[in-house]
Motif scaffolding. Structure first.
Motif, PDB file in Angstrom:
ATOM      1  N   HIS A  74       0.850  -1.196   0.000  1.00 18.88           N
ATOM      2  CA  HIS A  74       0.000   0.000   0.000  1.00 18.88           C
ATOM      3  C   HIS A  74       0.884   1.244   0.000  1.00 18.88           C
ATOM      4  CE1 HIS A  74      -3.376   2.529   0.392  1.00 18.88           C
ATOM      5  NE2 HIS A  74      -3.423   2.621   1.715  1.00 18.88           N
ATOM      6  N   ALA A  75       1.178   1.720  -1.203  1.00 20.88           N
ATOM      7  CA  ALA A  75       2.024   2.905  -1.364  1.00 20.88           C
ATOM      8  C   ALA A  75       1.218   4.135  -1.737  1.00 20.88           C
ATOM      9  CB  ALA A  75       3.088   2.647  -2.425  1.00 20.88           C
ATOM     10  N   ALA A  76      -0.094   3.981  -1.889  1.00 28.65           N
ATOM     11  CA  ALA A  76      -0.935   5.120  -2.262  1.00 28.65           C
ATOM     12  C   ALA A  76      -1.085   6.073  -1.088  1.00 28.65           C
ATOM     13  CB  ALA A  76      -2.303   4.632  -2.714  1.00 28.65           C
ATOM     14  N   GLY A  77      -1.210   7.340  -1.395  1.00 24.94           N
ATOM     15  CA  GLY A  77      -1.418   8.341  -0.359  1.00 24.94           C
ATOM     16  C   GLY A  77      -1.162   9.719  -0.918  1.00 24.94           C
ATOM     17  N   VAL A  78      -1.493  10.724  -0.131  1.00 25.63           N
ATOM     18  CA  VAL A  78      -1.236  12.100  -0.551  1.00 25.63           C
ATOM     19  C   VAL A  78      -0.265  12.748   0.422  1.00 25.63           C
ATOM     20  CG1 VAL A  78      -3.383  12.506  -1.802  1.00 25.63           C
ATOM     21  CG2 VAL A  78      -3.331  12.835   0.679  1.00 25.63           C
ATOM     22  N   THR A  79       0.623  13.584  -0.100  1.00 25.21           N
ATOM     23  CA  THR A  79       1.594  14.312   0.721  1.00 25.21           C
ATOM     24  C   THR A  79       1.280  15.795   0.786  1.00 25.21           C
ATOM     25  OG1 THR A  79       3.056  14.598  -1.188  1.00 25.21           O
ATOM     26  CG2 THR A  79       3.416  12.653   0.195  1.00 25.21           C
ATOM     27  N   LYS A  80       0.434  16.261  -0.132  1.00 24.77           N
ATOM     28  CA  LYS A  80       0.027  17.672  -0.143  1.00 24.77           C
ATOM     29  C   LYS A  80      -1.466  17.744  -0.448  1.00 24.77           C
ATOM     30  CE  LYS A  80       3.079  18.889  -3.303  1.00 24.77           C
ATOM     31  NZ  LYS A  80       4.048  17.800  -3.362  1.00 24.77           N
ATOM     32  N   CYS A  81      -2.189  18.561   0.311  1.00 28.01           N
ATOM     33  CA  CYS A  81      -3.633  18.732   0.107  1.00 28.01           C
ATOM     34  C   CYS A  81      -4.013  20.187   0.371  1.00 28.01           C
ATOM     35  CB  CYS A  81      -4.431  17.842   1.059  1.00 28.01           C
ATOM     36  SG  CYS A  81      -4.333  16.080   0.728  1.00 28.01           S
ATOM     37  N   LEU A  82      -5.089  20.632  -0.280  1.00 24.83           N
ATOM     38  CA  LEU A  82      -5.612  21.966   0.000  1.00 24.83           C
ATOM     39  C   LEU A  82      -6.228  22.026   1.386  1.00 24.83           C
ATOM     40  CD1 LEU A  82      -7.303  23.088  -3.351  1.00 24.83           C
ATOM     41  CD2 LEU A  82      -5.342  24.141  -2.211  1.00 24.83           C
ATOM     42  N   MET A 107      -9.256 -12.884   1.290  1.00 22.87           N
ATOM     43  CA  MET A 107      -7.952 -13.075   0.645  1.00 22.87           C
ATOM     44  C   MET A 107      -6.965 -13.715   1.623  1.00 22.87           C
ATOM     45  SD  MET A 107      -7.074  -9.758  -1.649  1.00 22.87           S
ATOM     46  CE  MET A 107      -8.337  -8.899  -2.593  1.00 22.87           C
ATOM     47  N   HIS A 108      -6.100 -14.538   1.081  1.00 16.88           N
ATOM     48  CA  HIS A 108      -5.109 -15.221   1.905  1.00 16.88           C
ATOM     49  C   HIS A 108      -3.734 -14.573   1.705  1.00 16.88           C
ATOM     50  CE1 HIS A 108      -8.370 -18.163   1.215  1.00 16.88           C
ATOM     51  NE2 HIS A 108      -8.134 -18.487   2.476  1.00 16.88           N
ATOM     52  N   ILE A 109      -3.649 -13.268   1.970  1.00 16.98           N
ATOM     53  CA  ILE A 109      -2.383 -12.590   1.718  1.00 16.98           C
ATOM     54  C   ILE A 109      -1.329 -13.012   2.756  1.00 16.98           C
ATOM     55  CG2 ILE A 109      -3.515 -10.600   0.663  1.00 16.98           C
ATOM     56  CD1 ILE A 109      -2.871  -9.041   3.230  1.00 16.98           C
ATOM     57  N   LYS A 110      -0.092 -13.047   2.285  1.00 19.03           N
ATOM     58  CA  LYS A 110       1.019 -13.415   3.164  1.00 19.03           C
ATOM     59  C   LYS A 110       1.590 -12.194   3.876  1.00 19.03           C
ATOM     60  CE  LYS A 110       2.277 -17.243   0.119  1.00 19.03           C
ATOM     61  NZ  LYS A 110       3.297 -17.792  -0.821  1.00 19.03           N
ATOM     62  N   LYS A 111       1.520 -11.021   3.230  1.00 17.34           N
ATOM     63  CA  LYS A 111       2.053  -9.826   3.855  1.00 17.34           C
ATOM     64  C   LYS A 111       1.425  -8.576   3.232  1.00 17.34           C
ATOM     65  CE  LYS A 111       4.742 -10.755   6.367  1.00 17.34           C
ATOM     66  NZ  LYS A 111       6.180 -10.853   6.321  1.00 17.34           N
ATOM     67  N   PHE A 112       1.114  -7.641   4.092  1.00 17.37           N
ATOM     68  CA  PHE A 112       0.608  -6.331   3.698  1.00 17.37           C
ATOM     69  C   PHE A 112       1.654  -5.317   4.131  1.00 17.37           C
ATOM     70  CE2 PHE A 112      -1.607  -2.344   4.555  1.00 17.37           C
ATOM     71  CZ  PHE A 112      -2.576  -2.238   3.562  1.00 17.37           C
ATOM     72  N   VAL A 113       2.301  -4.670   3.164  1.00 19.95           N
ATOM     73  CA  VAL A 113       3.350  -3.702   3.484  1.00 19.95           C
ATOM     74  C   VAL A 113       2.781  -2.292   3.335  1.00 19.95           C
ATOM     75  CG1 VAL A 113       5.651  -2.846   2.931  1.00 19.95           C
ATOM     76  CG2 VAL A 113       5.143  -5.288   2.702  1.00 19.95           C
ATOM     77  N   TYR A 114       2.816  -1.550   4.429  1.00 20.54           N
ATOM     78  CA  TYR A 114       2.290  -0.187   4.429  1.00 20.54           C
ATOM     79  C   TYR A 114       3.439   0.809   4.405  1.00 20.54           C
ATOM     80  CZ  TYR A 114      -0.166   4.034   5.871  1.00 20.54           C
ATOM     81  OH  TYR A 114      -0.670   5.312   5.929  1.00 20.54           O
ATOM     82  N   ILE A 115       3.440   1.686   3.396  1.00 16.90           N
ATOM     83  CA  ILE A 115       4.467   2.719   3.306  1.00 16.90           C
ATOM     84  C   ILE A 115       4.019   3.932   4.113  1.00 16.90           C
ATOM     85  CG2 ILE A 115       5.914   4.114   1.790  1.00 16.90           C
ATOM     86  CD1 ILE A 115       6.239   1.134   1.325  1.00 16.90           C
ATOM     87  N   SER A 116       4.614   4.093   5.267  1.00 19.03           N
ATOM     88  CA  SER A 116       4.312   5.229   6.136  1.00 19.03           C
ATOM     89  C   SER A 116       5.426   6.265   5.980  1.00 19.03           C
ATOM     90  CB  SER A 116       4.167   4.761   7.581  1.00 19.03           C
ATOM     91  OG  SER A 116       3.744   5.811   8.425  1.00 19.03           O
ATOM     92  N   SER A 117       5.834   6.900   7.054  1.00 19.00           N
ATOM     93  CA  SER A 117       6.823   7.970   6.952  1.00 19.00           C
ATOM     94  C   SER A 117       7.445   8.263   8.314  1.00 19.00           C
ATOM     95  CB  SER A 117       6.159   9.248   6.420  1.00 19.00           C
ATOM     96  OG  SER A 117       7.024  10.360   6.526  1.00 19.00           O
ATOM     97  N   LEU A 118       8.687   8.707   8.297  1.00 21.03           N
ATOM     98  CA  LEU A 118       9.326   9.172   9.525  1.00 21.03           C
ATOM     99  C   LEU A 118       8.569  10.354  10.113  1.00 21.03           C
ATOM    100  CD1 LEU A 118      11.691   9.202  11.548  1.00 21.03           C
ATOM    101  CD2 LEU A 118      13.014  10.513   9.871  1.00 21.03           C
ATOM    102  N   SER A 119       7.792  11.040   9.282  1.00 17.51           N
ATOM    103  CA  SER A 119       7.027  12.206   9.732  1.00 17.51           C
ATOM    104  C   SER A 119       5.990  11.880  10.785  1.00 17.51           C
ATOM    105  CB  SER A 119       6.332  12.875   8.534  1.00 17.51           C
ATOM    106  OG  SER A 119       7.269  13.498   7.688  1.00 17.51           O
ATOM    107  N   VAL A 120       5.691  10.603  10.992  1.00 16.56           N
ATOM    108  CA  VAL A 120       4.721  10.255  12.037  1.00 16.56           C
ATOM    109  C   VAL A 120       5.253  10.629  13.418  1.00 16.56           C
ATOM    110  CG1 VAL A 120       3.749   8.358  10.686  1.00 16.56           C
ATOM    111  CG2 VAL A 120       5.528   7.876  12.371  1.00 16.56           C
TER     112      VAL A 120
END
Length: 332
Positions: A74-82, A107-120
């Motif tokens: 899951h690499a989708a996301g927004v970094t800038k918004c109005l 679904m029988h997924i083996k791994k879900f990788v979430y792209i977060s950020s150091l900004s958390v």
């Protein structure tokens, strides 16, 4: 058939590189797209394009009903918004909708990788001498982006028996990236702009090293674990600009250092203009808080020990490859 991988954000900067590496490793690649998505970096005929709507849980569930992926990145996301609320609509609700669709469809997924950020984490460990931000530190995000990413992480932590791993890269740069490109463009025009008089320590990670970590997380990441990503070194803004200056062959560079109050005026004005024009400005209130933060060090030891992550690009090599791409593709 090879292992099936579903990649959101596949038309974007990091996501498009994940798609390319998945193809290289022989995965059956399914790339999430929208009607409005540019497919510029998804031209390989082996890619299966799948139109999805992450903002509507019921529609998304139907769109994914006939699939059973082995891995989801899951690499989708927004970094800038109005509007700051849009960060939460996309980064939080979109994540919840995707996970719900996966679970509800069995679904029988083996791994879900979430792209977060150091900004958390925001501005923690800001007293000198600066030390590495640790996973055990208490997050204090001061940007809407960081807050939304943290909320998505917290949601994932509530799930039982869901095989997720979180990656928290620091500043990601490389070919196709547009924010650091603005810095390169400015330096080509002989101007380097920095803010704040208190020392600042920066960290970076090249996009291909983020991709490396994604696939190692799929293989070795422990469920519920989170990992910081950087190239393992620390830099100053001058380090970065000097490398760009060198690769561009710029001989004369005017270095302008402004106080934080001046940046606040500029970003407030930029955000106001954005609301008037309906176009997101790179100079906004989130940008102010990001540039104000002085300590961007982070501990990548867990990623090294647990994932076998080893950054292949230091800043010099990464900047060289990035500037070459900008030139070859007529960005500069």
């Amino acid at each position: 058939m090879g292992k099936k991988i579903f990649i959101t954000g596949s038309t974007g900067f990091i996501g498009s590189f994940i798609v390319e590496e998945a193809l290289r490793q022989g995965y059956e690649v399914w790339a999430a797209v929208r009607k409005s998505s540019s497919l510029k970096y998804l031209s390989d005929e082996r890619i299966h394009l799948l139109e999805v709507n992450l903002s509507d849980g019921q529609i998304l569930k139907k769109q994914l009903a006939s699939f059973d992926f082995d891995y989801v990145v899951h690499a989708a996301g927004v970094t800038k918004c109005l509007n700051s609320n849009d960060f939460f609509v996309v980064n939080v609700e979109g994540t919840k909708n995707l996970v719900s669709a996966i679970c509800d469809n069995g679904m029988h997924i083996k791994k879900f990788v979430y792209i977060s950020s150091l900004s958390v984490f925001g501005p923690v460990r800001e007293k000198m001498p600066y030390t590495d931000i640790l996973d055990t530190d208490t997050p204090h995000p001061d940007t809407a982006y960081g807050k939304s990413k943290l909320e998505a992480e917290k949601y994932l932590s509530t799930l039982k028996d869901f095989p997720y791993v979180v990656l928290r890269p620091t500043g990601v740069y490389g070919p196709r990236e547009k924010d650091y490109f603005m810095m390169a463009k400015s330096i080509k025009e002989h101007v380097d702009f920095t803010v704040g008089y208190r020392p600042q320590v920066l960290t970076f990670v090249y996009v291909k090293d983020v991709v490396q970590a994604v696939f190692k997380a799929m293989e070795k990441g422990s469920t519920g674990a989170s990992y910081f990503l950087s190239d393992g070194s620390e830099y100053t803004s001058r380090s970065f600009s000097d490398l760009i200056k060198k690769e561009l062959g710029v001989s004369l560079l005017f270095r302008i250092k402004a106080p934080l109050w001046f940046l606040k005026i500029v970003t407030t004005a930029g955000e106001g203009i954005g609301h008037i024009t309906g176009k997101v400005s790179a100079l906004n209130n989130d940008k102010y808080n990001i540039m104000k933060q002085r300590n961007w060090r982070c501990d990548i030891t867990p990623a090294i020990k647990e994932l076998g992550y080893h950054p292949e690009y230091n800043l010099e090599r990464g900047v060289k490859e990035t500037i070459e791409w900008y030139k070859e593709n007529n960005w500069l």
